[in-house]
Design an enzyme around this catalytic site. Structure first.
Site, short mmCIF file in Angstrom:
data_model
loop_
_atom_site.label_atom_id
_atom_site.label_comp_id
_atom_site.label_asym_id
_atom_site.label_seq_id
_atom_site.Cartn_x
_atom_site.Cartn_y
_atom_site.Cartn_z
N ARG A 66 -94.01 -4.80 11.78
CA ARG A 66 -93.12 -5.29 12.82
C ARG A 66 -92.33 -4.16 13.48
NH1 ARG A 66 -91.12 -10.38 13.80
NH2 ARG A 66 -92.35 -11.89 12.71
N HIS A 110 -82.85 -20.44 27.02
CA HIS A 110 -83.36 -21.42 26.06
C HIS A 110 -83.19 -22.82 26.66
CE1 HIS A 110 -84.53 -23.08 22.23
NE2 HIS A 110 -83.56 -23.96 22.37
#
Ligand code: GRF
Length: 191
Positions: A66, A110
């Site tokens: 990652r 969002h």
């Protein structure tokens, strides 16, 4: 001072397109320097190219760790001259190091009235709860998904007969207005 914004996408890129359009206004205090996707097939990449915006792909599948993906993304952002980031349907969680470096310079949108309904499947969960009102939120990105200081929100009514698709479409319309407004506000405050 003009913000030099990179937009991060993973898919359709309709919020990206709304931000690109807003930034063509002569007095807008931000310019879009590039659109970066973690997904080479994101339809938003072609939209950005058509609008004359530089694009790049940093594919998370090419990195075992990652942190290596985060580092490659960070390097690409700096190469492209970005000093601010807008997530727009970007479906990767970035690590604490990356977030630390860009803290206060990353916005996300969002499709709910946060802190209600973080995460995925937002609209179906709103419908299952028989809520009357939903909406969208622009917030600064922090380590936890869909948290971080809220810049602004817009309310959207849930209407009788709505399904997840009709509700998503109504919220998306609001997103396309809210995100440019929020970016302007933040850019003016930075300036
Ligand atoms: C939007 O609903 C946004 O709020 C969410 O993902 C969706 C992305 O849509 N984070 P698009 O790619 O901007 O069209």
């Amino acid at each position: 001072m003009t913000l030099h914004v990179a937009i991060l996408i993973s898919g359709r890129g309709s919020n990206m397109a709304a931000l690109v359009t807003a930034c063509t206004q002569p007095d807008f205090p931000a310019e879009i320097v590039c659109v970066i996707s973690n997904n080479a097939d994101a339809p938003g990449l072609e939209k950005a190219q058509t609008a004359g915006i530089a694009t790049a792909v940093v594919d998370h599948q090419n990195f075992e760790a990652r942190d290596d993906f985060d580092a490659a993304l960070d390097e690409k952002l700096r190469q492209m001259g970005a000093d601010f980031i807008c997530y727009a349907g970007f479906m990767r969680l970035l690590g604490a190091d990356f977030i630390g470096k860009w803290r206060g310079r990353m916005l996300n949108i969002h499709p709910s009235l946060l802190p209600a309904y973080p995460g995925l499947n937002t609209h179906q969960r709103v419908l299952d709860d028989r809520a009357d009102i939903t909406g969208c939120t622009v917030h600064f990105v922090s380590e936890e998904m869909d948290t971080g200081p809220i810049v602004t929100q817009a309310q959207v009514p849930v209407k009788p007969g709505d399904d997840a698709e009709t509700l998503a479409a109504r919220v998306l319309e609001a997103e396309h207005k809210l995100y440019p407004w929020a970016l302007r506000k933040v850019a003016e405050e930075h300036g």
